[in-house]
Scaffold this active site. Structure first.
Site, short mmCIF file in Angstrom:
data_model
loop_
_atom_site.label_atom_id
_atom_site.label_comp_id
_atom_site.label_asym_id
_atom_site.label_seq_id
_atom_site.Cartn_x
_atom_site.Cartn_y
_atom_site.Cartn_z
N ARG A 154 0.85 -1.20 0.00
CA ARG A 154 0.00 0.00 0.00
C ARG A 154 0.89 1.25 0.00
O ARG A 154 2.10 1.17 0.13
CB ARG A 154 -1.03 -0.01 1.15
CG ARG A 154 -0.66 -0.65 2.44
CD ARG A 154 0.36 0.06 3.26
NE ARG A 154 0.06 1.47 3.43
CZ ARG A 154 0.96 2.38 3.72
NH1 ARG A 154 2.25 2.05 3.88
NH2 ARG A 154 0.64 3.64 3.86
N GLY A 155 0.21 2.42 -0.12
CA GLY A 155 0.95 3.67 -0.29
C GLY A 155 1.07 3.94 -1.78
O GLY A 155 1.47 3.05 -2.56
N ARG A 175 -7.32 -0.46 -6.78
CA ARG A 175 -7.58 0.69 -5.90
C ARG A 175 -7.73 1.94 -6.79
O ARG A 175 -6.89 2.19 -7.64
CB ARG A 175 -6.45 0.88 -4.89
CG ARG A 175 -6.33 -0.31 -3.94
CD ARG A 175 -5.46 0.01 -2.74
NE ARG A 175 -6.15 0.86 -1.77
CZ ARG A 175 -5.54 1.44 -0.74
NH1 ARG A 175 -4.23 1.28 -0.57
NH2 ARG A 175 -6.22 2.18 0.12
N GLN A 214 -2.52 2.58 9.97
CA GLN A 214 -1.21 2.66 9.30
C GLN A 214 -0.20 3.47 10.12
O GLN A 214 0.99 3.22 10.06
CB GLN A 214 -1.35 3.28 7.90
CG GLN A 214 -2.04 2.40 6.88
CD GLN A 214 -3.53 2.64 6.82
OE1 GLN A 214 -4.16 3.03 7.81
NE2 GLN A 214 -4.13 2.41 5.67
N ASP A 219 -2.17 10.80 -2.40
CA ASP A 219 -2.53 9.73 -3.35
C ASP A 219 -2.83 10.26 -4.74
O ASP A 219 -2.64 9.57 -5.73
CB ASP A 219 -3.71 8.93 -2.82
CG ASP A 219 -3.23 7.96 -1.76
OD1 ASP A 219 -3.02 8.41 -0.61
OD2 ASP A 219 -2.99 6.79 -2.08
N ASN A 250 -5.59 12.40 0.15
CA ASN A 250 -4.70 11.58 0.98
C ASN A 250 -5.57 10.84 1.99
O ASN A 250 -6.79 11.00 2.00
CB ASN A 250 -3.65 12.47 1.67
CG ASN A 250 -2.57 11.62 2.36
OD1 ASN A 250 -2.00 10.73 1.74
ND2 ASN A 250 -2.32 11.87 3.63
N LYS A 251 -4.94 10.03 2.82
CA LYS A 251 -5.67 9.21 3.79
C LYS A 251 -6.72 10.02 4.53
O LYS A 251 -6.47 11.14 4.96
CB LYS A 251 -4.66 8.60 4.77
CG LYS A 251 -5.25 7.75 5.85
CD LYS A 251 -6.14 6.64 5.32
CE LYS A 251 -5.45 5.71 4.35
NZ LYS A 251 -6.38 4.83 3.62
O1 MRU Z 1 -4.64 3.20 2.21
P1 MRU Z 1 -3.16 3.42 2.14
O2 MRU Z 1 -2.42 2.88 3.33
O3 MRU Z 1 -2.57 2.96 0.83
O4 MRU Z 1 -3.02 5.02 2.19
C1 MRU Z 1 -1.73 5.58 2.09
C2 MRU Z 1 -1.73 7.05 2.17
O5 MRU Z 1 -2.76 7.69 2.28
C3 MRU Z 1 -0.41 7.73 1.99
O6 MRU Z 1 -0.35 8.93 2.71
C4 MRU Z 1 -0.19 8.05 0.50
O7 MRU Z 1 -0.45 6.93 -0.29
C5 MRU Z 1 1.18 8.54 0.24
S1 MRU Z 1 2.39 7.28 0.44
C6 MRU Z 1 3.90 7.94 0.11
#
Ligand code: MRU
Length: 355
Positions: free
Chosen positions: A51-52, A94, A199, A240, A250-251
């Protein structure tokens, strides 16, 4: 395993396999999975084992490399059509992180025009490896550009995990934090736990501890209080997808932080490679937001925490309007408002120019 600068959560093995860290098992166990099956990579992305945003792109590119090795096709047209089928599956995993489609498009573009199947296989692998290496370089440069934005002795808040675990290595928001730490500019990190999948608690806390960076884990809901108490000099998060006007997905929970930062006069920074910028989308309104299973809200690690069957919503990301963002730190430099101009010029100079 000690967290070194070049720690990477995914590797291409010379025998034509991918080895990745199964992130759902962290921090209790470090389980590495080896596979030669593209479908397994798609599944891992869906489950958040990988993920990320940048890492999702790298993994998808390696997934295509596995598909290129496993197809029985002997002519170029069948080879390309098999690769496209795998790309469709990977793309469906995703919706929010634009790095996924960006990386798949970069691989498919590299293969276009290579008419010999065995050459095309090689090109697929080499392009996936280049995407991985480019991302590590981009993260380091994000760190170099971002660290000087922080005041000496900075206390920085971050959300979710935008570290080595979310990228090819080093990290974006955590890249800035790492570089500031090495430069002696960082005093302390406040890591938000990041409900519902934690996370921050599971992954950012693991990375910061491995690196020996002082930090405190806090519930997401304590962020405003910490700002009011004067414990935060800057907020740095990853992204993202960044729309052409600077609106940033973003998250989920990031938007609250940005609004709270403005109310408390604290600079709020986004750190992301230009491969996360989507110039085809004018504003945040056009960014697709992933909706995940309500069971992730009703349960913690499979243990119910709400009455059976209650209605729950689980949007995985939110969008922070560009007006709340003090700067967007990329590998090509620091972009500031008006983002319409600064992002366009950064994209021309950064890794996005490869796509
Ligand atoms: O759902 P995730 O864990 O993939 O979400 C990740 C994030 O929101 C990160 O902040 C984003 O992907 C940047 S990672 C360098």
């Amino acid at each position: 395993m000690p967290m070194k600068d070049l720690f990477t959560p995914i590797k291409w093995l010379p025998e034509g396999k991918v080895c990745f860290l199964e992130q759902t098992r962290l921090p209790r166990e470090e389980v590495w999975v080896e596979t030669s099956d593209c479908a397994r990579i798609a599944d891992a992305i869906e489950r958040l084992a990988i993920r990320g945003a940048p890492l999702i792109g790298i993994a998808a590119a390696y997934g295509l490399a596995l598909a290129a090795l496993s197809t029985q096709a002997t002519d170029y047209e069948s080879f390309r059509s098999d690769l496209l089928k795998s790309a469709v599956r990977l793309r469906s995993t995703r919706p929010t992180a634009v790095n996924l489609g960006w990386a798949l498009d970069r691989v498919m573009r590299a293969v276009d025009g290579v008419r010999d199947v065995s050459d095309a296989r090689e090109v697929t692998i080499r392009t996936a490896q280049a995407i991985h290496q480019d991302d590590i370089g981009a993260c380091r440069r994000i760190g170099e550009y971002g660290a000087p934005l922080l005041p000496a002795g900075a206390r920085v808040m971050t959300h979710c995990n935008a570290g080595a675990l979310a990228t090819g290595g080093y990290g974006t928001a955590l890249g800035v934090i790492r570089s500031a730490w090495k430069a002696g500019r960082l005093k302390h990190v406040l890591a938000n736990e990041t409900r519902p999948l934690l996370q921050g608690a599971r992954l950012t806390a693991w990375e910061l501890r491995e690196e020996g960076i002082p930090f405190t884990l806090i519930p997401d809901s304590a962020a405003g209080l910490m700002m009011q108490r004067g414990k935060v000099d800057a907020v740095v998060t990853g992204a993202d997808r960044i729309a052409a006007n600077g609106d940033t997905a973003n998250k989920v929970g990031t938007y609250h932080l940005a609004v709270l930062s403005q109310a408390n006069r604290i600079p709020f920074y986004i750190a992301a490679p230009t491969s996360t910028v989507d110039l085809s989308i004018a504003s945040g309104a056009g960014i697709p937001i992933e909706e995940r299973s309500p069971s992730e809200v009703r349960e913690v690690h499979g243990v119910p925490v709400a009455p059976d069957g209650v209605d729950a919503a689980n949007p995985a990301f939110d969008v922070t309007p560009g007006e709340y963002i003090a700067a967007i730190v990329t590998e090509a430099g620091v972009g500031r408002a008006p983002y319409g101009e600064s992002l366009r010029s950064l994209c021309q100079r950064g890794v996005a120019a490869h796509a």
